[in-house]
Design a protein around this motif. Sequence first.
Motif, short mmCIF file in Angstrom:
data_model
loop_
_atom_site.label_atom_id
_atom_site.label_comp_id
_atom_site.label_asym_id
_atom_site.label_seq_id
_atom_site.Cartn_x
_atom_site.Cartn_y
_atom_site.Cartn_z
N VAL A 57 -15.28 -7.44 -2.85
CA VAL A 57 -15.26 -8.47 -3.99
C VAL A 57 -13.86 -8.91 -4.20
O VAL A 57 -13.06 -8.41 -3.80
N PHE A 58 -13.57 -9.68 -5.26
CA PHE A 58 -12.39 -10.23 -5.49
C PHE A 58 -11.80 -9.66 -6.75
O PHE A 58 -12.76 -9.35 -7.64
N HIS A 59 -10.56 -9.52 -7.03
CA HIS A 59 -9.80 -8.68 -8.01
C HIS A 59 -8.91 -9.54 -8.59
O HIS A 59 -8.32 -10.20 -7.97
N ILE A 60 -9.15 -9.53 -10.10
CA ILE A 60 -7.91 -10.07 -10.81
C ILE A 60 -7.64 -9.03 -12.04
O ILE A 60 -8.17 -8.52 -12.69
N VAL A 61 -6.19 -8.58 -11.74
CA VAL A 61 -5.88 -7.42 -12.21
C VAL A 61 -4.57 -7.80 -13.02
O VAL A 61 -3.63 -8.55 -12.51
N LEU A 62 -4.21 -7.53 -14.48
CA LEU A 62 -3.51 -7.91 -15.24
C LEU A 62 -2.79 -6.63 -16.01
O LEU A 62 -3.44 -5.96 -16.56
N TYR A 63 -1.56 -6.22 -15.50
CA TYR A 63 -0.84 -5.03 -15.98
C TYR A 63 -0.08 -5.59 -17.28
O TYR A 63 0.44 -6.60 -17.50
N ARG A 64 -0.41 -4.54 -18.43
CA ARG A 64 0.20 -4.98 -19.86
C ARG A 64 1.08 -4.08 -20.35
O ARG A 64 1.52 -4.43 -21.23
N ALA A 65 1.16 -2.99 -19.66
CA ALA A 65 2.05 -1.86 -20.28
C ALA A 65 2.44 -0.98 -19.37
O ALA A 65 1.86 -0.62 -18.22
N GLY A 66 3.84 -0.50 -19.30
CA GLY A 66 4.44 0.37 -18.40
C GLY A 66 5.07 -0.28 -17.10
O GLY A 66 4.56 -1.08 -16.50
N ASP A 67 6.07 0.44 -16.53
CA ASP A 67 6.60 0.29 -15.22
C ASP A 67 6.03 1.35 -14.13
O ASP A 67 6.36 2.45 -14.39
N ASN A 68 5.78 0.85 -13.11
CA ASN A 68 5.02 1.85 -12.14
C ASN A 68 5.06 1.34 -11.12
O ASN A 68 5.59 0.24 -10.53
N ILE A 69 4.19 2.20 -9.81
CA ILE A 69 4.16 1.88 -8.71
C ILE A 69 2.62 1.78 -8.21
O ILE A 69 1.82 2.98 -8.81
N PHE A 70 2.11 0.92 -7.62
CA PHE A 70 0.71 1.04 -7.04
C PHE A 70 0.66 0.73 -5.66
O PHE A 70 1.62 0.22 -5.16
N LYS A 71 -0.61 0.79 -4.86
CA LYS A 71 -0.57 0.71 -3.73
C LYS A 71 -1.45 -0.74 -3.35
O LYS A 71 -2.48 -1.01 -4.01
N LEU A 72 -0.81 -1.65 -2.46
CA LEU A 72 -1.74 -2.79 -2.05
C LEU A 72 -1.18 -3.26 -0.53
O LEU A 72 -0.05 -3.21 -0.04
N ASP A 73 -2.37 -3.31 0.19
CA ASP A 73 -2.60 -3.56 1.76
C ASP A 73 -1.26 -2.68 2.47
O ASP A 73 -0.69 -3.22 3.08
N GLY A 74 -1.45 -1.44 2.08
CA GLY A 74 -0.63 -0.42 2.90
C GLY A 74 0.58 -0.12 2.45
O GLY A 74 1.46 0.38 2.89
N LYS A 75 1.26 -0.85 1.41
CA LYS A 75 2.57 -0.87 1.01
C LYS A 75 2.57 -0.43 -0.61
O LYS A 75 1.61 -0.75 -1.37
N GLN A 76 3.74 -0.06 -1.03
CA GLN A 76 3.80 0.43 -2.36
C GLN A 76 4.45 -0.81 -3.04
O GLN A 76 5.16 -1.53 -2.63
N ARG A 77 3.96 -1.19 -4.15
CA ARG A 77 4.32 -2.42 -4.98
C ARG A 77 4.63 -2.05 -6.40
O ARG A 77 4.00 -0.98 -6.89
N GLN A 78 5.51 -2.59 -6.92
CA GLN A 78 5.91 -2.20 -8.33
C GLN A 78 5.17 -3.23 -9.27
O GLN A 78 4.79 -4.31 -9.15
N SER A 79 4.69 -2.40 -10.53
CA SER A 79 4.04 -3.27 -11.51
C SER A 79 4.99 -3.20 -12.71
O SER A 79 5.43 -2.12 -13.16
N HIS A 80 4.90 -4.31 -13.65
CA HIS A 80 5.43 -4.13 -14.92
C HIS A 80 4.55 -4.89 -15.93
O HIS A 80 3.53 -5.41 -15.48
N PRO A 81 5.06 -4.75 -17.12
CA PRO A 81 4.09 -5.57 -17.97
C PRO A 81 4.14 -7.06 -17.70
O PRO A 81 5.16 -7.66 -17.23
#
Length: 303
Positions: A57-81
């Motif tokens: 399936v296709f994903h549309i993800v919107l982060y709205r709070a917090g500075d963190n790290i998640f995984k995407l395609d084998g790499k660590q990515r940063q997430s921010h609001p």
Amino acid sequence: MKNKTIGYFPEPPCEGLHPQFLAVEHHGMLYKLQMETFHLYENAVSMQNPPEHSHDVFHIVLYRAGDNIFKLDGKQRQSHPDTLVLVPPGMPHCFSPMLFRESVYHEITFSLVAQGQKLAIPFVDLFSKYYGNAVKSERMLTELDTASAVQLEELYFELSKDLSEYDSANSFPVYQQLGHIFELLFQKVFCRKTESYVEPRMQKARSYIEQKLGEKLSLKELAVLASMSPEHFCREFKKVYGEPPLEMRNRLRINAAKKLIQYSDRPIKQISEDLGYSDIYHFSKAFKKQTKLPPGKFRNSGD
């Protein structure tokens, strides 16, 4: 993970009620959008080394709070609001935060289906097919400006409202909201290079037109939205988009009607009402003016 599931469609809600503006053609087959899941996540639980997984399936993800790290395609990515993430089918990911901090995000998943087969292509190809114009952006992560993130979140909440009132006999409001979300993504992710050349007031007015296709709308109302006189607003809008605002609205309504007539079984009278026409006579007249055919003959022609 603590989450609130607003809507879930394990099966197509109603075959034949997918507007064609939520469909794409690929290798001679018409793939229709099927909503899968919709979540509003709150205070997602952190995991030190969460495993990645993938879906069809296709994903549309919107982060709205917090500075963190998640995984995407084998790499660590940063997430921010205001981080927006677009993940195509088959790409490994894990949106759970890796740091023990707050992280709040909203997620929509959908698929495109034809004859039981799901389409798996990158988002850039999906939007190129969807809008009929080649787009070049390959970005999976986009840092939205705050206003755009708020606008997208409002569309999420509107979608959640439509899902809570969902009626399988009338899926139009749900797919209409998804169409608005697609339009916003196209403008903010895939057309960012040209966006600075369009005055924000004009962008706001156009988005308002697109979101209110089924409602009454006057030139005066749009001019007030843009803080201009009706005459000045009409002139400036035409300079930017090549047509007056109400002509654009009429064209978009008829385009939507063409797609609904061609790719759904909805009665023509119901389609005219969904798109805000006062009666079938005025709708048929406007439809024939643009397509050269009355609605009934257009449906039978298969064009």
